[in-house]
Design a protein around this motif. Structure first.
Motif, mmCIF file in Angstrom:
data_model
loop_
_atom_site.group_PDB
_atom_site.id
_atom_site.type_symbol
_atom_site.label_atom_id
_atom_site.label_comp_id
_atom_site.label_asym_id
_atom_site.label_seq_id
_atom_site.Cartn_x
_atom_site.Cartn_y
_atom_site.Cartn_z
ATOM 1 N N VAL A 57 0.811 -1.116 -0.017
ATOM 2 C CA VAL A 57 0.036 0.089 0.103
ATOM 3 C C VAL A 57 0.878 1.300 0.022
ATOM 4 C CG1 VAL A 57 -1.765 1.091 1.185
ATOM 5 C CG2 VAL A 57 -1.917 -1.297 1.038
ATOM 6 N N MET A 74 -11.572 0.696 1.802
ATOM 7 C CA MET A 74 -10.271 1.453 1.776
ATOM 8 C C MET A 74 -10.487 2.703 2.706
ATOM 9 S SD MET A 74 -8.893 1.265 -2.170
ATOM 10 C CE MET A 74 -7.105 1.543 -2.051
ATOM 11 N N CYS A 93 -3.850 6.388 -3.041
ATOM 12 C CA CYS A 93 -3.713 5.420 -2.049
ATOM 13 C C CYS A 93 -3.599 4.265 -3.010
ATOM 14 C CB CYS A 93 -4.648 4.990 -0.981
ATOM 15 S SG CYS A 93 -4.470 3.580 -0.245
ATOM 16 N N VAL A 129 -6.140 -0.677 3.708
ATOM 17 C CA VAL A 129 -6.812 -1.396 2.875
ATOM 18 C C VAL A 129 -7.204 -2.623 3.569
ATOM 19 C CG1 VAL A 129 -6.566 -2.687 0.379
ATOM 20 C CG2 VAL A 129 -5.557 -0.241 0.920
ATOM 21 N N ALA A 159 -2.992 0.043 -4.134
ATOM 22 C CA ALA A 159 -2.711 -1.005 -3.413
ATOM 23 C C ALA A 159 -2.274 -1.999 -4.461
ATOM 24 C CB ALA A 159 -3.881 -1.717 -2.666
#
Length: 119
Positions: free
Chosen positions: A4, A34, A22, A97, A24
């Motif tokens: 992440v 999230m 953000c 996440v 992932a």
């Protein structure tokens, strides 16, 4: 393994705007939720905003009407649009996440991105 990574932090004047990202990646099948959290100087980490798989969002009272969370499922990326920033928004912003992997559903944290609101 799931990674992440947050980005988009920086220095902004009061009343200004920033957009955090953000992303992932790694061995995940699906992301269920999230979230953004933050930790200001001398304070405990606190919840800021969340978005679940269906698109429903939730915000801390302190940011309602100023911040907006969104998500690009194809890119496994969440965004936090921050408007009308105040000095008290100064903090390290962390992304969390909730991801489904071969071993089950786990929560993963990024390293954080610094947001400083100051004139």
């Amino acid at each position: 393994q799931v990674q992440v990574v947050e980005s988009g932090g920086g220095l902004v004047q009061p009343g200004g705007s920033l957009r955090l990202s953000c992303a992932a990646s790694g061995s995940l099948f699906m992301i269920s939720a999230m979230e953004w959290h933050r930790q200001g100087p001398g304070k405990e980490r606190e919840f800021v905003a969340s978005i679940i798989n269906g698109g429903a969002t939730h915000y801390a009272d302190s940011v309602k009407g100023r911040f907006a969370i969104s998500r690009d499922n194809a890119k496994n990326t969440a965004y936090l649009q921050m408007n009308s920033l105040k000095p008290e928004d100064t903090a390290v912003y962390y992304c969390n996440v909730s991801a489904m992997t071969t071993r089950g559903i786990f929560d993963y944290w990024g390293q954080g991105t610094q947001v400083t609101v100051s004139s």
